[in-house]
Design a protein around this motif. Structure first.
Motif, PDB file in Angstrom:
ATOM      1  N   LEU A 278       9.985   9.978  -3.164  1.00 41.51           N
ATOM      2  CA  LEU A 278      10.366  10.900  -2.093  1.00 41.51           C
ATOM      3  C   LEU A 278       9.141  11.363  -1.313  1.00 41.51           C
ATOM      4  N   GLU A 279       8.080  11.696  -2.029  1.00 41.08           N
ATOM      5  CA  GLU A 279       6.870  12.166  -1.343  1.00 41.08           C
ATOM      6  C   GLU A 279       6.321  11.094  -0.399  1.00 41.08           C
TER       7      GLU A 279
ATOM      8  N   VAL B 224       5.585  12.023   3.397  1.00 32.40           N
ATOM      9  CA  VAL B 224       4.253  11.886   4.006  1.00 32.40           C
ATOM     10  C   VAL B 224       4.342  11.080   5.301  1.00 32.40           C
TER      11      VAL B 224
ATOM     12  N   ASN C 184      12.389  10.939  -7.656  1.00 30.76           N
ATOM     13  CA  ASN C 184      11.327  11.782  -8.212  1.00 30.76           C
ATOM     14  C   ASN C 184      10.374  11.030  -9.131  1.00 30.76           C
ATOM     15  N   ASP C 185      10.482   9.707  -9.142  1.00 25.89           N
ATOM     16  CA  ASP C 185       9.568   8.931  -9.979  1.00 25.89           C
ATOM     17  C   ASP C 185       8.338   8.524  -9.177  1.00 25.89           C
ATOM     18  N   GLU C 186       7.266   8.287  -9.908  1.00 24.58           N
ATOM     19  CA  GLU C 186       6.053   7.832  -9.237  1.00 24.58           C
ATOM     20  C   GLU C 186       6.306   6.482  -8.574  1.00 24.58           C
TER      21      GLU C 186
ATOM     22  N   ARG D 193       0.833  -1.201   0.000  1.00 25.50           N
ATOM     23  CA  ARG D 193       0.000   0.000   0.000  1.00 25.50           C
ATOM     24  C   ARG D 193       0.863   1.244   0.000  1.00 25.50           C
ATOM     25  N   LEU D 194       1.395   1.559  -1.172  1.00 27.27           N
ATOM     26  CA  LEU D 194       2.122   2.823  -1.320  1.00 27.27           C
ATOM     27  C   LEU D 194       1.131   3.874  -1.785  1.00 27.27           C
ATOM     28  N   PHE D 195       1.593   5.108  -1.939  1.00 28.38           N
ATOM     29  CA  PHE D 195       0.783   6.136  -2.593  1.00 28.38           C
ATOM     30  C   PHE D 195       1.258   6.169  -4.040  1.00 28.38           C
ATOM     31  N   PRO D 196       0.616   5.384  -4.914  1.00 31.50           N
ATOM     32  CA  PRO D 196       1.239   5.077  -6.213  1.00 31.50           C
ATOM     33  C   PRO D 196       1.479   6.280  -7.110  1.00 31.50           C
ATOM     34  N   ARG D 197       0.613   7.295  -7.040  1.00 24.75           N
ATOM     35  CA  ARG D 197       0.817   8.420  -7.949  1.00 24.75           C
ATOM     36  C   ARG D 197       1.628   9.550  -7.316  1.00 24.75           C
ATOM     37  N   MET D 198       2.097   9.323  -6.114  1.00 25.88           N
ATOM     38  CA  MET D 198       3.024  10.297  -5.544  1.00 25.88           C
ATOM     39  C   MET D 198       4.435   9.758  -5.757  1.00 25.88           C
ATOM     40  N   THR D 199       5.406  10.662  -5.692  1.00 26.44           N
ATOM     41  CA  THR D 199       6.757  10.200  -5.985  1.00 26.44           C
ATOM     42  C   THR D 199       7.306   9.401  -4.800  1.00 26.44           C
TER      43      THR D 199
END
Ligand SMILES: Nc1ncnc2c1ncn2[C@@H]1O[C@H](COP(=O)(O)OP(=O)(O)OP(=O)(O)O)[C@@H](O)[C@H]1O
Ligand SMILES: [Mg+2]
Lengths: 273, 428
Positions: A103-104, A108, A156-158, A95-101
């Motif tokens: 690093l983000e 988070v 910096n990649d999704e 369960r990642l935040f797939p459309r965030m990078t």
């Protein structure tokens, strides 16, 4: 003996007529890796869900011996267990935040620290220096973990665009960025090839030695479990059928029976996918 | 492609086209094929099946053409935008943004601009602002809100009532209206934000209707279906835009020694909403880079993961809801001030749908996409005015076209809220 970090006493979780976890007691120590193993549907993930507040246990006490004093996890709300008791976890299906990078994702994870530093947004909105420093610190911590999981170049990649193994490691790094005292990993080696699971072994023992935190590990990959666990708890149909060091557990007849369904084999519990 | 595959492809394309044509026939028969005319006070039904035939043929040909549309000509719906932005390449969208703002600032003084243009442009900007406000809720936090118009209404009525009953001026009312709308957002959000997806959408839809029905029925307070009239117009720092100001007041044109022209007031209103919209945008851009903004986006991506990271989902959603509502309230105040008259009819569900369409067509979370979509959705029906009854058909066709070729919205892209500089990535 290392100090006890987590004490699970008489944990029972019922779903209607189904008893997923049945009067389970065990302890996990600080600076040790405690593995929870068992066949599919044994109730391992349910134990994690109780620990991290996603389920309210039907019966039982879950005591976390936190540096700031003991906390009763079964009485805390889900997000507070992560925020205050500092129990972090990963999920069986990532369960990642797939459309965030990448690093983000790590930033988070440091939400609560940053939120306080931002004066609950108002301070940061007007550019308080305190927030800028906090953000810099968060960036440094993220970079540190990016280096440890070897994903600096992909910062910096999704997150959703990463290969499977990288996503698994990123999820662990994200959990570590919350600065936990107890880290719960749900099948971190699932879907990894042998080379990757060997790397995972090193990564996890590295965390244990460096951070001195307690790790709870659910895993089917026996090369991981037997290789790095200090203590193993074996579940079958929600009940604890054995516990002890890897050496003891692998020779325990009850364990062999649960895994192989026949008593005579002295083999290590088979590796399953 | 093998030779045998060619005929099957043709056959399947024909089948698809035939199916589409059939659907068109079923739909067009009652909607286009029949029409009513007034003959001596009696409504008579007439038929025009030739129109139906044309429609069906167009659909058939169109569907066939789509099947043979060369794949290379198709626009990729989503590009990997993160790389471009992160590595500091020349950013065409940034340029587009600056160009759009310059155009917006200069618009009232351009020679081609008349009262009509400025009026339409003001309407566009209202939708841009509403779109940006709703974008916080839908695009960033991922909460599908079908009742956003409620907050717009709260803002409008707050301004109208405060101005009429307490004689407060526009600038005094604006923060109050925003605060009241935000309060409504919190009051609504508290019970419903534990719902997700469709359920949340339905409840917010209900809330939007509730506000409207309260406005209609609370005669003594809101004026009921007749609405509220003679809402004070905003003045330019105390200078009213009237031909003959009251005793002791100086009008705008007198102060600046200009000839009186109604255009001044229109231009002022235009700049007012432009400023409000730009503030909304600046706020959103800033807050996206703060922890709360990142938490909103994380919540949109995976709520369970958020809880496991210690993020309080309820509070985080509530702030998104409240802040979105606040901007809706600001826009509502402006609307009331511009119209001078408001009634519940301005705040129907269709309005919510329109604002949501602006956000979705623009590309959820994309700020410049909202501008594009708002412009399209306001200007297109205006252009279509000449086609009278076919306006809505044109409108619908445009929407469908966008959904086919840009299913993620006109400008679906996401800038990372924080980037690791190339030096750090390389050096490590
Ligand atoms: N929310 C729920 N509602 C009803 N039953 C549940 C729920 N969660 C788990 N169960 C049941 O509890 C039992 C234990 O499930 P659990 O996911 O804990 O197993 P597990 O040991 O993690 O298995 P696996 O190795 O396949 O991941 C299963 O029979 C499962 O169907
Ligand atoms: Mg499981």
């Amino acid at each position: 003996m290392k100090p006890v970090l987590l004490e699970v006493e008489h944990l029972t979780m019922r779903f209607g007529g189904l008893i997923a976890v049945d009067d389970l007691s065990f302890a996990a120590r600080q600076g040790e890796i405690t593995a929870i193993i068992g066949p599919n549907g044994a109730g391992k993930t349910t134990v994690f869900n109780c620990l991290t507040g996603f389920y309210k246990p039907t019966v039982g006490r879950l005591t976390l011996h936190h540096p700031a004093g003991p906390l009763l996890l079964e009485q805390m709300e889900g997000f507070r267990i992560a925020a205050r008791a500092r129990v972090a976890r990963t999920f069986q299906n990532i369960r990642l935040f797939p459309r965030m990078t990448v690093l983000e994702n790590l930033i988070v994870a440091q939400h609560n620290v940053l939120m306080r530093a931002s004066g609950f947004t108002l301070g940061a909105l007007f550019g308080l220096p305190r927030y800028r420093h906090a953000e810099q610190d968060a960036l440094e911590r993220s970079c540190l973990w990016l280096e440890r999981i070897g994903l600096v170049t992909r910062a910096n990649d999704e997150a959703g665009s990463l290969p499977y193994g990288d996503q698994r490691r990123l999820e662990i790094a994200r959990a570590m960025c919350t600065d936990p005292v107890l880290l719960c990993l749900d099948e971190p080696a699932a879907g990894l090839n042998p080379r990757e699971s060997a790397e995972l072994n090193q990564f996890l023992t590295g965390i244990r030695e460096r951070e001195k935190i307690g790790i709870l590990l659910i895993e089917h990959d026996m090369s991981v479990v037997m290789g790095i666990s200090d203590h193993i708890v074996v579940l079958d149909y929600g009940k604890r059928i054995a516990s002890g060091s890897p050496g003891t557990v692998r020779r325990d007849p009850a364990v062999i029976r649960a895994y192989l369904g026949e008593p005579e084999s002295d083999a290590v519990p088979a590796e399953r996918t | 492609m093998t030779e045998a595959a060619v005929p099957t492809r043709i056959a399947s394309a024909m089948k698809e086209a035939g199916l589409a044509a059939f659907v068109a026939l079923v739909l067009a028969m009652p909607m286009v094929g029949l029409y009513t005319v007034d003959e001596g006070g009696v409504l008579v039904v007439r038929t025009r099946f030739d129109w139906v035939l044309i429609g069906v043929l167009v659909v058939f040909a169109g569907r066939l053409a789509m099947a043979y549309w060369p794949a290379t000509l198709r626009i990729p719906a989503r590009r990997d935008a993160a790389h471009v932005a992160a590595d500091g390449h020349f950013n065409i969208l940034k340029f587009l943004g600056i160009a759009a703002i310059s155009l917006a600032v200069l618009l009232p003084v351009l020679p081609v601009t008349d009262r009509y243009v400025i009026d339409v442009a003001t309407t566009v900007l209202i939708y841009v602002m509403l779109g940006w406000g709703l974008n916080i809720v839908v695009g960033l936090a991922g909460l599908l809100d079908l009742g956003y118009v409620a907050f717009y209404a709260v803002g409008a009525y707050s301004f109208a009532l405060l101005a009429r009953n307490f004689g407060l001026n526009f600038w005094e009312c604006l923060p109050l209206a925003g605060a009241l709308a935000a309060l409504c957002g919190i009051l609504l959000g508290f019970p419903v934000l534990r719902l997700r997806g469709d359920y949340l959408a339905i409840v917010t839809l209900g809330f939007g209707e509730m506000i409207r029905i309260v406005l209609i029925n609370w005669q003594s307070f809101t004026g009921g279906p007749n609405g509220l009239t003679s809402i004070p117009r905003p003045s330019f720092f105390g200078l009213p835009f009237t031909r003959n100001p009251e005793e002791g007041e100086t009008a705008f044109h007198q102060f600046f020694g200009l000839e009186f022209a109604p255009y001044h007031r229109l231009a002022f209103l235009y700049y007012l909403i432009l400023a409000l919209a730009l503030v909304t945008n600046a706020f959103t851009m800033r807050i996206r880079r703060l922890p709360i903004g990142r938490a909103w986006e994380a919540l949109r991506e995976d709520e369970i993961a958020c809880r496991a990271l210690g993020i309080n989902p309820t509070n985080t959603k509530l702030t998104a809801f409240a802040i979105g509502a606040m901007f809706g309230g600001f826009a509502g105040s402006f609307f009331a001030a511009r119209q001078g008259f408001i009634s519940p009819e301005s705040f129907t569900f269709i309005e919510s749908a329109m604002i949501l369409a602006v956000v979705v067509l623009g590309g959820m979370g994309s700020q410049i996409g909202v501008v594009l979509a708002a412009t399209l959705l306001v200007v297109l029906p205006e252009l279509g005015r000449e086609f009278a009854e076919f306006r809505m058909v044109l409108f619908g066709a445009a929407m469908i076209a966008i959904m086919i070729w840009r299913p993620h919205g006109l400008l679906a892209r996401r800038d990372p809220s924080i980037v690791l500089p190339p030096a750090r990535r390389g050096a490590a």
